[in-house]
Enzyme design. Structure first.
Site, mmCIF file in Angstrom:
data_model
loop_
_atom_site.group_PDB
_atom_site.id
_atom_site.type_symbol
_atom_site.label_atom_id
_atom_site.label_comp_id
_atom_site.label_asym_id
_atom_site.label_seq_id
_atom_site.Cartn_x
_atom_site.Cartn_y
_atom_site.Cartn_z
ATOM 1 C CE LYS A 52 -4.486 1.018 0.403
ATOM 2 N NZ LYS A 52 -5.607 0.149 0.052
HETATM 3 N N1 GLU Z 1 -7.208 0.358 -3.381
HETATM 4 C C1 GLU Z 1 -8.002 -0.793 -3.677
HETATM 5 C C2 GLU Z 1 -8.092 -1.704 -2.460
HETATM 6 O O1 GLU Z 1 -7.956 -1.258 -1.342
HETATM 7 C C3 GLU Z 1 -7.550 -1.485 -4.948
HETATM 8 C C4 GLU Z 1 -6.147 -2.010 -4.917
HETATM 9 C C5 GLU Z 1 -5.663 -2.545 -6.257
HETATM 10 O O2 GLU Z 1 -6.415 -2.587 -7.198
HETATM 11 O O3 GLU Z 1 -4.485 -2.929 -6.305
HETATM 12 O O4 GLU Z 1 -8.374 -2.867 -2.568
#
Ligand code: GLU
Length: 353
Positions: A52
């Site tokens: 993240k």
């Molecule tokens: N930000 C989204 C999540 O929390 C998508 C993450 C992604 O597609 O890699 O799942």
């Protein structure tokens, strides 16, 4: 300002997860969100780990040019630790397809044309059909499956959605198409409540035009705090983490909480809800539609082959329903909460790999 990229686990594949822009972003928040991504990708059985990122800024205070410069500078800074088979960022809170295209362009200037370095891109730059709607669509599918599991008549059900960004608005759209009554929604400016159900099609149109639901002609005004207490079948927090906590959990009036945001229910509130018999469908299941279609986007980029929207949606439907059923079986066999069951399935798979 300070930015972060946290890589939690890559046992089952490249690190995967979004990048958010929010003034509350700090290292601990990004760490916990990276961890959730590991369990989310594992639960959906897609070949990724978890990561993240985030920058601690309020992006509404920046011009578009400033946002572009900041985004490009951040991506240049994390360049040494990412890669199409190493770590693949995506959108999250306050980031979108435009930000992803700046990221992709910045990376491609060094490494050559590399659409697979980031997902959630615009269609013109290798984005996937169905990606923008995916998290909301997945949320609607999980709500539908939950209704079936707990004998709630979906057509007759009342739904409250906190948050009307990418996730909340698309969840509202698809749930409305299923025939549910969306009786209240909110965004950062506050909420709207109509016990007979809001006209979601017009509200989405209004929101797309004005960038907010504020000023829409239908519904009584309700605050973001009070919207959580409205009597309903499904309460869908689809904005930020930590909104349902020890101090407000007793006032809730819903049968099921569908966690469309990441971490909207704090652990102490979760314990209270479990004891009270309110079902909580966890974030790593509910909002996994986004990363699932991110995976489809990445596969299409690597294959240099575009799938139709129908193909993407069919595959998404299958993945979401399979994960829901796997969690349901684990819940039954271990006689535990849905969150615990989802973690058990996810952790078990990572441990085995
Ligand atoms: N930000 C989204 C999540 O929390 C998508 C993450 C992604 O597609 O890699 O799942």
């Amino acid at each position: 300002m300070i930015g972060f990229r946290v890589q939690h686990n890559n046992t089952s594949g490249p690190f995967k997860g979004g990048i958010r822009y929010h003034e509350h972003v700090d290292i601990d928040e990004v760490r916990s969100l990276a961890t959730l991504m590991t369990w989310k990708t594992s639960l959906l059985d897609i070949p990724y780990g978890g990561g993240k990122g985030g920058i601690g800024v309020d992006p509404t205070k920046f011009s578009k040019t400033e946002l572009e410069r900041m985004s490009r500078r951040f991506f240049r800074a994390i360049d040494p630790i990412i890669g199409v088979n190493v770590d693949i960022p995506a959108p999250d809170v306050n980031t979108n397809a435009q930000v992803m295209s700046w990221f992709m362009d910045e990376y491609s200037q060094i490494h050559g044309y590399s659409p697979a370095i980031v997902t959630g891109k615009p269609l013109e730059l290798g984005g996937s059909e169905g990606r923008e709607a995916a998290t909301g669509k997945g949320t609607a599918i999980i709500t539908r499956e939950s209704a079936g599991k707990w004998d709630i008549d979906l057509q007759d059900s009342k739904i409250v959605i906190q948050g009307f960004g990418n996730v909340g608005s698309y969840a509202a759209k698809f749930l409305h198409e299923y025939g549910c009554k969306i009786i209240a929604v909110s965004d950062v400016t506050g909420g709207l409540f109509d016990p007979d159900g809001l006209d979601i099609t017009s509200l989405i149109e209004y929101n797309n035009k004005n960038g907010t639901i504020k000023g829409f002609s239908q519904g009584d005004l309700v605050s973001n705090e009070d919207i959580l207490n409205i009597e309903c079948d499904f309460l869908i927090p689809a904005a930020l983490g930590g909104v349902i906590h020890k101090m407000n959990v007793e006032k809730l009036n819903c049968r099921v909480i569908i966690e469309a945001a990441n971490g909207p229910v704090t652990p102490p509130a979760d314990d209270i809800l479990f004891k009270k018999g309110v079902y909580v469908v966890p974030d790593i299941l509910t909002n996994a539609g986004g990363v699932t279609v991110s995976y489809f986007e990445w596969v299409q980029n690597l294959q240099q082959f575009q799938w139709t929207e129908e193909e993407v949606n069919d595959k998404l439907e299958n993945k979401m329903v399979a994960a829901f059923n796997e969690v349901s079986s684990m819940m039954k066999s271990k006689k535990t909460s849905m969150r615990m069951a989802a973690f058990a399935v996810a952790i078990d798979r990572v441990a085995k790999s």
